[in-house]
Design a protein around this motif. Structure first.
Motif, mmCIF file in Angstrom:
data_model
loop_
_atom_site.group_PDB
_atom_site.id
_atom_site.type_symbol
_atom_site.label_atom_id
_atom_site.label_comp_id
_atom_site.label_asym_id
_atom_site.label_seq_id
_atom_site.Cartn_x
_atom_site.Cartn_y
_atom_site.Cartn_z
ATOM 1 N N UNK A 1 107.621 -61.651 101.368
ATOM 2 C CA UNK A 1 108.535 -62.326 102.289
ATOM 3 C C UNK A 1 107.804 -63.382 103.111
ATOM 4 N N UNK A 2 106.541 -63.124 103.427
ATOM 5 C CA UNK A 2 105.742 -64.075 104.194
ATOM 6 C C UNK A 2 105.064 -65.108 103.301
ATOM 7 N N UNK A 3 105.225 -64.954 101.986
ATOM 8 C CA UNK A 3 104.669 -65.886 101.007
ATOM 9 C C UNK A 3 103.164 -66.095 101.227
ATOM 10 N N UNK A 4 102.444 -64.998 101.379
ATOM 11 C CA UNK A 4 101.006 -65.101 101.579
ATOM 12 C C UNK A 4 100.336 -65.697 100.346
ATOM 13 N N UNK A 5 99.307 -66.516 100.537
ATOM 14 C CA UNK A 5 98.666 -67.205 99.405
ATOM 15 C C UNK A 5 97.687 -66.301 98.665
ATOM 16 N N UNK A 6 98.229 -65.325 97.961
ATOM 17 C CA UNK A 6 97.403 -64.416 97.191
ATOM 18 C C UNK A 6 98.149 -63.974 95.945
ATOM 19 N N UNK A 7 97.429 -63.309 95.073
ATOM 20 C CA UNK A 7 98.043 -62.704 93.886
ATOM 21 C C UNK A 7 98.098 -61.200 94.125
ATOM 22 N N UNK A 8 99.280 -60.673 94.055
ATOM 23 C CA UNK A 8 99.525 -59.274 94.382
ATOM 24 C C UNK A 8 99.838 -58.480 93.124
ATOM 25 N N UNK A 9 99.223 -57.311 93.032
ATOM 26 C CA UNK A 9 99.570 -56.365 91.967
ATOM 27 C C UNK A 9 99.846 -55.013 92.618
ATOM 28 N N UNK A 10 100.951 -54.399 92.244
ATOM 29 C CA UNK A 10 101.323 -53.090 92.766
ATOM 30 C C UNK A 10 101.419 -52.120 91.601
ATOM 31 N N UNK A 11 100.649 -51.034 91.667
ATOM 32 C CA UNK A 11 100.653 -50.010 90.625
ATOM 33 C C UNK A 11 101.139 -48.695 91.228
ATOM 34 N N UNK A 12 102.167 -48.123 90.623
ATOM 35 C CA UNK A 12 102.730 -46.872 91.118
ATOM 36 C C UNK A 12 102.877 -45.885 89.972
ATOM 37 N N UNK A 13 102.052 -44.840 89.930
ATOM 38 C CA UNK A 13 102.307 -43.749 88.983
ATOM 39 C C UNK A 13 103.414 -42.867 89.567
ATOM 40 N N UNK A 14 104.572 -42.870 88.918
ATOM 41 C CA UNK A 14 105.749 -42.165 89.433
ATOM 42 C C UNK A 14 106.017 -40.939 88.569
ATOM 43 N N UNK A 15 105.944 -39.758 89.188
ATOM 44 C CA UNK A 15 106.091 -38.507 88.454
ATOM 45 C C UNK A 15 106.800 -37.492 89.350
ATOM 46 N N UNK A 16 107.205 -36.391 88.736
ATOM 47 C CA UNK A 16 107.606 -35.207 89.480
ATOM 48 C C UNK A 16 106.724 -34.061 88.998
ATOM 49 N N UNK A 17 106.083 -33.379 89.920
ATOM 50 C CA UNK A 17 105.221 -32.256 89.561
ATOM 51 C C UNK A 17 106.092 -31.002 89.514
ATOM 52 N N UNK A 18 106.576 -30.693 88.345
ATOM 53 C CA UNK A 18 107.550 -29.621 88.165
ATOM 54 C C UNK A 18 106.928 -28.429 87.441
ATOM 55 N N UNK A 19 107.743 -27.404 87.254
ATOM 56 C CA UNK A 19 107.305 -26.185 86.572
ATOM 57 C C UNK A 19 108.173 -25.961 85.341
ATOM 58 N N UNK A 20 107.536 -25.848 84.192
ATOM 59 C CA UNK A 20 108.229 -25.503 82.946
ATOM 60 C C UNK A 20 107.183 -25.042 81.948
ATOM 61 N N UNK A 21 107.607 -24.771 80.726
ATOM 62 C CA UNK A 21 106.668 -24.329 79.707
ATOM 63 C C UNK A 21 105.621 -25.359 79.364
ATOM 64 N N UNK A 22 105.880 -26.620 79.700
ATOM 65 C CA UNK A 22 104.909 -27.675 79.382
ATOM 66 C C UNK A 22 104.066 -28.083 80.573
ATOM 67 N N UNK A 23 104.119 -27.302 81.646
ATOM 68 C CA UNK A 23 103.285 -27.613 82.814
ATOM 69 C C UNK A 23 101.804 -27.537 82.453
ATOM 70 N N UNK A 24 101.019 -28.425 83.062
ATOM 71 C CA UNK A 24 99.576 -28.272 82.890
ATOM 72 C C UNK A 24 99.102 -27.076 83.692
ATOM 73 N N UNK A 25 97.952 -26.531 83.321
ATOM 74 C CA UNK A 25 97.530 -25.216 83.797
ATOM 75 C C UNK A 25 96.205 -25.272 84.553
#
Length: 459
Positions: free
Chosen positions: A267-291
């Motif tokens: 919004x402020x148009x800052x003079x830079x190159x921006x990269x946004x990385x978001x690992x989006x997950x849900x840590x749930x419980x099921x038979x395939x949960x990591x252990x």
């Protein structure tokens, strides 16, 4: 919800700021009617108290806000925001000269006091409006308020309506608004493109894990923001007790904060190159949960022994940071609601941060104080490196013993991040209402970092 300033108006009514020691002098400067009225209200200048001053027809034509005891004034941020909900509808202006930093704090606090989370129930915002004080950068403050509101909305939304799909949608909407590029890697594609830790943490949920990658800007230094997007954290097979699970909708607070900061930057148009990385997950419980006991291989090739499936945030961030290290970045910053140890150390109001870059650390500390966004530097303490080395694998995601939990988590992340690097272990939640900061989701560290960027990146 009103997060903008009113247009300048000749009819704007003055709001005076008065401390207890200044009440007599202020009253002496009023006309007889107003002075008598103020005496009758027994206004003492106590912190947060408001007195309305009537005109000839009895309608309020001005107001005065008490600032309280000067020795206690530094305890509370955004004190002027207290006036907004107590003033009647209409346009107001600050009639007291303030130093630049205090003026900007008062103006921003007024805007933030207008935030309301009203998605599920009516929650009217105060009707009083403020003309931007002379000398402040109104557009900048409005952009900051809008970014903070985005962060708060995302955190406040319960996980049923804020899973990986919805977090991706929020990033997509933001990218579309500012013309940013967006790519998303979902589900089993994460394995095909070598993001094994993100996939492992999120594979037990019905809602597919993903990596959200947004890019904006064509010139200038590169800033990479990495935000933890665990949309709900049950703890996995190391299941959290119910008392610890109640606020886990906020475990994507790091993602919400970097998206809010990205809004401010674009919004402020800052003079830079921006990269946004978001690992989006849900840590749930099921038979395939990591252990517990599993050994995972990260994108970087480092192996990780899982000693607690509830220490999942550092796993998903590790793959995202490894990706950041493969590209160009003049500064990489991760933000995450990562450890309870950070809360034990500094409580909910302070955002601890870690960096090896002394210039960055000094700039963050100075700017945090200036913009009233408190942060506190914590150490990358090298002797603790051995605590995250289990012997059976390169790294341990949850060292035993319980000591230095925030530091060992930060050391874990540093193994994957490019330099220069900073990590914020935020809380993302305001447990008790305060001026301009209602109970609920809260951005932390974003305004301090925004203020520091010109110095850190040479903008």
């Amino acid at each position: 919800m009103s997060l903008t300033f009113a247009s300048p108006s000749a009819d704007a009514r003055p709001l005076h700021l008065v401390s207890p020691e200044g009440v007599e002098a202020f009253r002496a400067g009023l006309d007889g009617r107003a002075a008598a009225w103020l005496s009758g209200t027994e206004f003492s200048g106590a912190a947060g108290t408001v007195a309305l001053l009537p005109g000839d027809d009895g309608a309020p034509t001005a107001a005065v806000l008490g600032l309280g005891d000067p020795s206690k004034r530094g305890r509370e941020r955004f004190a002027v925001a207290k006036a907004r909900a107590q003033l009647p509808d209409g346009v107001w202006r600050l009639a007291t000269d303030l130093p630049a930093d205090e003026r900007d704090e008062a103006a921003l606090g007024w805007l933030l006091e207008g935030y309301r989370f009203d998605r599920y129930a009516s929650n009217p915002a105060p009707a009083a409006q403020l003309v931007a004080p002379e000398g402040c950068d109104a557009a900048r403050l409005e952009a900051i308020a809008a970014g903070e509101a985005l962060t708060r909305d995302l955190i406040n939304t319960p996980a049923a309506d804020m899973g990986p799909d919805e977090l991706e949608a929020a990033a997509s909407d933001l990218a579309a608004r500012f013309g940013a590029g967006l790519t998303v890697i979902r589900g089993d594609e994460l394995l095909d493109q070598n993001f094994p830790l993100i996939h492992t943490v999120g594979r037990a949920a019905d809602r597919a894990p993903r990596l959200i990658d947004m890019s904006w800007g064509k010139s200038g230094p590169t800033l990479t923001l990495v935000g933890k997007g665990v949309c709900f954290d049950t703890g996995g097979l190391n299941l959290k007790p119910g008392s610890s699970m109640g606020l886990m909708k906020k475990d994507m607070g790091g993602a919400a904060t970097v998206l809010g900061l990205a809004h401010m930057i674009m919004a402020l148009d800052l003079p830079l190159r921006l990269r946004v990385l978001i690992p989006a997950v849900e840590n749930a419980v099921s038979g395939s949960s990591f252990r517990p006991g599993d050994i995972l291989t990260s994108r970087k090739g480092l192996t990780v022994e899982v000693n607690n499936t509830d220490a999942e945030g550092r796993l998903v961030l590790a793959d995202a940071l490894a990706l950041a290290a493969e590209g160009e970045s003049d500064l990489t910053v991760s933000m995450a609601t990562l450890t309870g140890a950070a809360r034990v150390a500094v409580g909910p109001d302070l955002a601890p941060f870690y960096t090896d870059d002394e210039g960055l650390a000094q700039a963050l500390a100075a700017c945090a104080a200036k913009v009233r966004d408190p942060v506190w530097r914590m150490p990358f303490h090298a002797p603790y490196e051995s605590m995250i080395e289990p012997g059976i694998a390169d790294l341990d995601n949850a060292p035993s013993g319980g000591f230095a939990g925030s530091i060992t988590a930060a050391l874990f992340l540093r193994r994957f991040a490019p330099a220069p690097y900073a990590h914020f272990d935020i809380y993302g939640w305001n447990p008790t209402p305060a001026p301009a900061r209602p109970k609920g989701g809260a951005g932390q560290g974003a305004r301090a970092l925004l203020a520091a960027l010109p110095k850190v990146l040479g903008l």
